[in-house]
Enzyme design. Structure first.
Site, PDB file in Angstrom:
ATOM      1  N   LYS A  10       0.870  -1.179   0.000  1.00 30.99           N
ATOM      2  CA  LYS A  10       0.000   0.000   0.000  1.00 30.99           C
ATOM      3  C   LYS A  10       0.910   1.233   0.000  1.00 30.99           C
ATOM      4  CE  LYS A  10      -4.426  -1.358   1.829  1.00 30.99           C
ATOM      5  NZ  LYS A  10      -4.220  -2.742   1.416  1.00 30.99           N
ATOM      6  N   ASP A  17      -1.297  -2.193  -4.277  1.00 30.19           N
ATOM      7  CA  ASP A  17      -2.723  -2.127  -3.956  1.00 30.19           C
ATOM      8  C   ASP A  17      -3.343  -0.806  -4.416  1.00 30.19           C
ATOM      9  OD1 ASP A  17      -2.611  -4.577  -2.755  1.00 30.19           O
ATOM     10  OD2 ASP A  17      -2.815  -3.849  -0.702  1.00 30.19           O
ATOM     11  N   ARG A  52      -4.677  -6.901 -11.091  1.00 33.91           N
ATOM     12  CA  ARG A  52      -5.609  -7.501 -10.121  1.00 33.91           C
ATOM     13  C   ARG A  52      -6.890  -6.669 -10.156  1.00 33.91           C
ATOM     14  NH1 ARG A  52      -3.022  -7.488  -4.513  1.00 33.91           N
ATOM     15  NH2 ARG A  52      -1.997  -9.311  -5.398  1.00 33.91           N
ATOM     16  N   LYS A  58     -13.533  -5.280  -6.820  1.00 35.31           N
ATOM     17  CA  LYS A  58     -14.700  -4.385  -6.919  1.00 35.31           C
ATOM     18  C   LYS A  58     -14.376  -3.001  -6.341  1.00 35.31           C
ATOM     19  CE  LYS A  58     -18.312  -7.898  -6.971  1.00 35.31           C
ATOM     20  NZ  LYS A  58     -19.545  -8.429  -6.333  1.00 35.31           N
ATOM     21  N   ALA A 112     -13.104  -1.205  -2.206  1.00 33.90           N
ATOM     22  CA  ALA A 112     -13.483  -1.373  -0.806  1.00 33.90           C
ATOM     23  C   ALA A 112     -13.630  -0.068  -0.032  1.00 33.90           C
ATOM     24  CB  ALA A 112     -12.442  -2.247  -0.117  1.00 33.90           C
ATOM     25  N   THR A 149     -11.929 -11.674  -6.397  1.00 33.14           N
ATOM     26  CA  THR A 149     -13.327 -11.595  -5.959  1.00 33.14           C
ATOM     27  C   THR A 149     -13.716 -12.892  -5.267  1.00 33.14           C
ATOM     28  OG1 THR A 149     -15.616 -11.238  -6.700  1.00 33.14           O
ATOM     29  CG2 THR A 149     -14.197 -12.477  -8.203  1.00 33.14           C
ATOM     30  N   ARG A 155     -13.404  -5.192   6.026  1.00 27.00           N
ATOM     31  CA  ARG A 155     -13.983  -6.549   5.932  1.00 27.00           C
ATOM     32  C   ARG A 155     -15.350  -6.590   6.629  1.00 27.00           C
ATOM     33  NH1 ARG A 155      -9.837  -6.074   3.457  1.00 27.00           N
ATOM     34  NH2 ARG A 155     -11.441  -5.456   2.016  1.00 27.00           N
TER      35      ARG A 155
HETATM   36  P1  FDA Z   1     -19.050  -9.145  -2.827  1.00 32.39           P
HETATM   37  O1  FDA Z   1     -18.747  -8.070  -1.829  1.00 32.39           O
HETATM   38  O2  FDA Z   1     -20.265  -9.010  -3.666  1.00 32.39           O
HETATM   39  O3  FDA Z   1     -19.055 -10.511  -2.063  1.00 32.39           O
HETATM   40  C1  FDA Z   1     -19.431 -11.755  -2.684  1.00 32.39           C
HETATM   41  C2  FDA Z   1     -19.511 -12.819  -1.607  1.00 32.39           C
HETATM   42  O4  FDA Z   1     -18.210 -13.052  -1.074  1.00 32.39           O
HETATM   43  C3  FDA Z   1     -20.336 -12.440  -0.394  1.00 32.39           C
HETATM   44  O5  FDA Z   1     -21.708 -12.739  -0.598  1.00 32.39           O
HETATM   45  C4  FDA Z   1     -19.720 -13.290   0.691  1.00 32.39           C
HETATM   46  O6  FDA Z   1     -20.159 -14.633   0.602  1.00 32.39           O
HETATM   47  C5  FDA Z   1     -18.252 -13.249   0.333  1.00 32.39           C
HETATM   48  N1  FDA Z   1     -17.571 -12.126   1.012  1.00 32.39           N
HETATM   49  C6  FDA Z   1     -17.175 -10.958   0.462  1.00 32.39           C
HETATM   50  N2  FDA Z   1     -16.555 -10.178   1.379  1.00 32.39           N
HETATM   51  C7  FDA Z   1     -16.588 -10.870   2.533  1.00 32.39           C
HETATM   52  C8  FDA Z   1     -16.119 -10.610   3.846  1.00 32.39           C
HETATM   53  N3  FDA Z   1     -15.495  -9.491   4.162  1.00 32.39           N
HETATM   54  N4  FDA Z   1     -16.321 -11.548   4.796  1.00 32.39           N
HETATM   55  C9  FDA Z   1     -16.947 -12.714   4.520  1.00 32.39           C
HETATM   56  N5  FDA Z   1     -17.415 -13.022   3.284  1.00 32.39           N
HETATM   57  C10 FDA Z   1     -17.239 -12.116   2.310  1.00 32.39           C
HETATM   58  N6  FDA Z   1     -10.105  -3.420  -2.571  1.00 32.39           N
HETATM   59  C11 FDA Z   1      -9.525  -2.215  -2.824  1.00 32.39           C
HETATM   60  O7  FDA Z   1     -10.218  -1.189  -2.813  1.00 32.39           O
HETATM   61  N7  FDA Z   1      -8.181  -2.138  -3.077  1.00 32.39           N
HETATM   62  C12 FDA Z   1      -7.387  -3.235  -3.139  1.00 32.39           C
HETATM   63  O8  FDA Z   1      -6.180  -3.119  -3.372  1.00 32.39           O
HETATM   64  C13 FDA Z   1      -7.988  -4.509  -2.914  1.00 32.39           C
HETATM   65  N8  FDA Z   1      -7.239  -5.651  -2.965  1.00 32.39           N
HETATM   66  C14 FDA Z   1      -7.878  -6.876  -2.944  1.00 32.39           C
HETATM   67  C15 FDA Z   1      -7.149  -8.038  -3.177  1.00 32.39           C
HETATM   68  C16 FDA Z   1      -7.806  -9.259  -3.224  1.00 32.39           C
HETATM   69  C17 FDA Z   1      -7.016 -10.496  -3.522  1.00 32.39           C
HETATM   70  C18 FDA Z   1      -9.222  -9.328  -3.015  1.00 32.39           C
HETATM   71  C19 FDA Z   1      -9.963 -10.629  -3.094  1.00 32.39           C
HETATM   72  C20 FDA Z   1      -9.929  -8.189  -2.741  1.00 32.39           C
HETATM   73  C21 FDA Z   1      -9.281  -6.951  -2.682  1.00 32.39           C
HETATM   74  N9  FDA Z   1      -9.984  -5.783  -2.397  1.00 32.39           N
HETATM   75  C22 FDA Z   1      -9.369  -4.564  -2.618  1.00 32.39           C
HETATM   76  C23 FDA Z   1     -11.354  -5.853  -1.813  1.00 32.39           C
HETATM   77  C24 FDA Z   1     -12.427  -5.787  -2.881  1.00 32.39           C
HETATM   78  O9  FDA Z   1     -12.443  -4.513  -3.464  1.00 32.39           O
HETATM   79  C25 FDA Z   1     -13.826  -6.081  -2.284  1.00 32.39           C
HETATM   80  O10 FDA Z   1     -14.141  -5.124  -1.314  1.00 32.39           O
HETATM   81  C26 FDA Z   1     -13.953  -7.459  -1.664  1.00 32.39           C
HETATM   82  O11 FDA Z   1     -13.259  -8.425  -2.393  1.00 32.39           O
HETATM   83  C27 FDA Z   1     -15.444  -7.891  -1.633  1.00 32.39           C
HETATM   84  O12 FDA Z   1     -15.954  -7.936  -2.932  1.00 32.39           O
HETATM   85  P2  FDA Z   1     -16.284  -9.311  -3.721  1.00 32.39           P
HETATM   86  O13 FDA Z   1     -15.762  -9.161  -5.101  1.00 32.39           O
HETATM   87  O14 FDA Z   1     -15.767 -10.462  -2.973  1.00 32.39           O
HETATM   88  O15 FDA Z   1     -17.852  -9.334  -3.876  1.00 32.39           O
END
Ligand code: FDA
Length: 318
Positions: free
Chosen positions: A108, A145, A195, A198, A200, A237, A300
């Site tokens: 970061k 990141d 990478r 979505k 965060a 994701t 998270r």
């Molecule tokens: P979504 O939020 O729709 O979640 C889909 C499903 O995944 C949920 O229904 C649940 O089952 C599970 N899930 C998701 N989050 C969970 C949690 N916290 N606890 C338990 N279950 C959960 N963001 C950013 O802004 N900058 C970055 O550099 C990164 N880097 C990064 C690296 C990697 C390897 C990952 C996987 C993610 C990131 N992120 C990130 C975070 C990303 O932007 C996002 O907030 C999370 O991955 C949650 O989004 P999903 O794509 O999982 O979908």
């Protein structure tokens, strides 16, 4: 509080030093933090890495910290990465041939000084370059990141500079930002490692899609660009719909299983990580460690209200 208001409230709390002091002092928080964070020290991070490698998963390790406003602290972060890389270099994976490294560190830039009031951009670049050089010597890859949108221009410019000497440096792009489709096109060239997540952080409507449906649609458009491009897509994701789409798009353009990878966070959907790895997919786990877990932990909680319920239960008196 309605669920729709919870996420922004938690993301605002993620940046509150006062709440940070309160939450990090609560002993009850620790068990939930342990679900998402692989310990405080380098030996603990290495032990968790070795365990993940034994199940065939790749790893990217993040020394936790962000929004550093102190030069000494930024240098301390560099020292931790150097110690980590020295330890990683001892693992058998570090010497394995191949362009995609099983071991990676994630950085970061705000932890490396990017947000310092004077010369932050240059300081973060110099610190990141030092880590990239140490990672190169250790046989470990680096990905930068993505943080909040006010840092995106500076971050992508630093990644471009790093790629001059370290062409394999990866970058994170956040699908919720309206600019990201264009960034995907710019970055999807040969040798790039992107990478796609979505996103965060709490972002205004002027720069970011707000509804889950809009963010998902944007993720799919970006994924399509990366899968069609000449680089190496890293599909970050946990969302089953995005994972299925990645598999579909890869099949359509005849990308083999070793020409892209899935990535998930440590402690989230572990069974799905194993299933994908057993199904011959590349799966990399983002593994954070260190004491400065507060911002990461709050993001998270914000992603999944059920996590907040666990957290509040842990705080309630027995
Ligand atoms: P979504 O939020 O729709 O979640 C889909 C499903 O995944 C949920 O229904 C649940 O089952 C599970 N899930 C998701 N989050 C969970 C949690 N916290 N606890 C338990 N279950 C959960 N963001 C950013 O802004 N900058 C970055 O550099 C990164 N880097 C990064 C690296 C990697 C390897 C990952 C996987 C993610 C990131 N992120 C990130 C975070 C990303 O932007 C996002 O907030 C999370 O991955 C949650 O989004 P999903 O794509 O999982 O979908």
């Amino acid at each position: 509080m309605p669920a729709g208001l919870l996420r922004p409230a938690l993301l605002a709390a993620a940046r509150s030093p006062r709440l940070e002091r309160g939450v990090t002092r609560m002993r009850a928080t620790r068990s939930l933090v342990d679900r998402f964070v692989a310990g405080s020290t380098e030996p603990q991070a290495i032990a968790a890495t070795t365990a993940l490698r034994s199940s065939g998963r790749f790893v990217t390790i993040d020394y936790l910290g962000e929004d550093t406003t102190d030069l000494g602290r930024a240098r301390d972060t560099v020292a931790h990465y150097r110690a980590l890389l020295t330890a990683l270099a001892e693992l058998p994976d570090a010497t394995e041939p191949g362009t995609v490294r099983p071991l990676e560190v994630s950085l970061k830039l705000s932890a490396l000084g990017q947000s310092l009031p004077r010369d932050g951009h240059r300081i973060a670049l110099d610190n990141a370059r030092e880590i990239c050089a140490a990672a190169h010597d250790a046989g470990v890859a680096v990905t930068v990141d993505a943080e909040d949108h006010t840092t995106t221009d500076s971050t992508l410019s630093i990644v471009r500079d790093l790629r001059v000497d370290f062409p394999g440096t990866g970058t994170v792009l956040q699908a919720y930002l309206r600019r990201t489709e264009a960034d995907c096109r710019d970055f999807a060239g040969p040798g790039s490692r992107i990478r796609l997540c979505k996103g965060a952080y709490r972002e205004p409507e002027s720069v970011a899609y707000q509804s889950a449906a809009e963010v998902d649609a944007a993720y799919l458009r970006c994924l399509r660009i990366l899968m069609d491009g000449a680089g190496y897509p890293m599909v970050a994701t946990h969302d089953p719909a995005m994972i299925a789409a990645a598999q579909r798009y890869a099949d359509e353009v005849d990308r083999k299983a070793d020409e892209f990878e899935f990535q998930m966070l440590y402690g989230i959907r572990d069974a799905e990580q194993r299933r994908l790895a057993e199904d011959s997919h590349r799966v990399r786990v983002y593994l954070p460690y260190g004491d400065q877990w507060y911002g990461y932990f709050m993001r998270r909680l914000a992603e999944r209200p059920a996590n907040l319920v666990f957290f509040l239960r842990a705080l309630a008196p027995a």
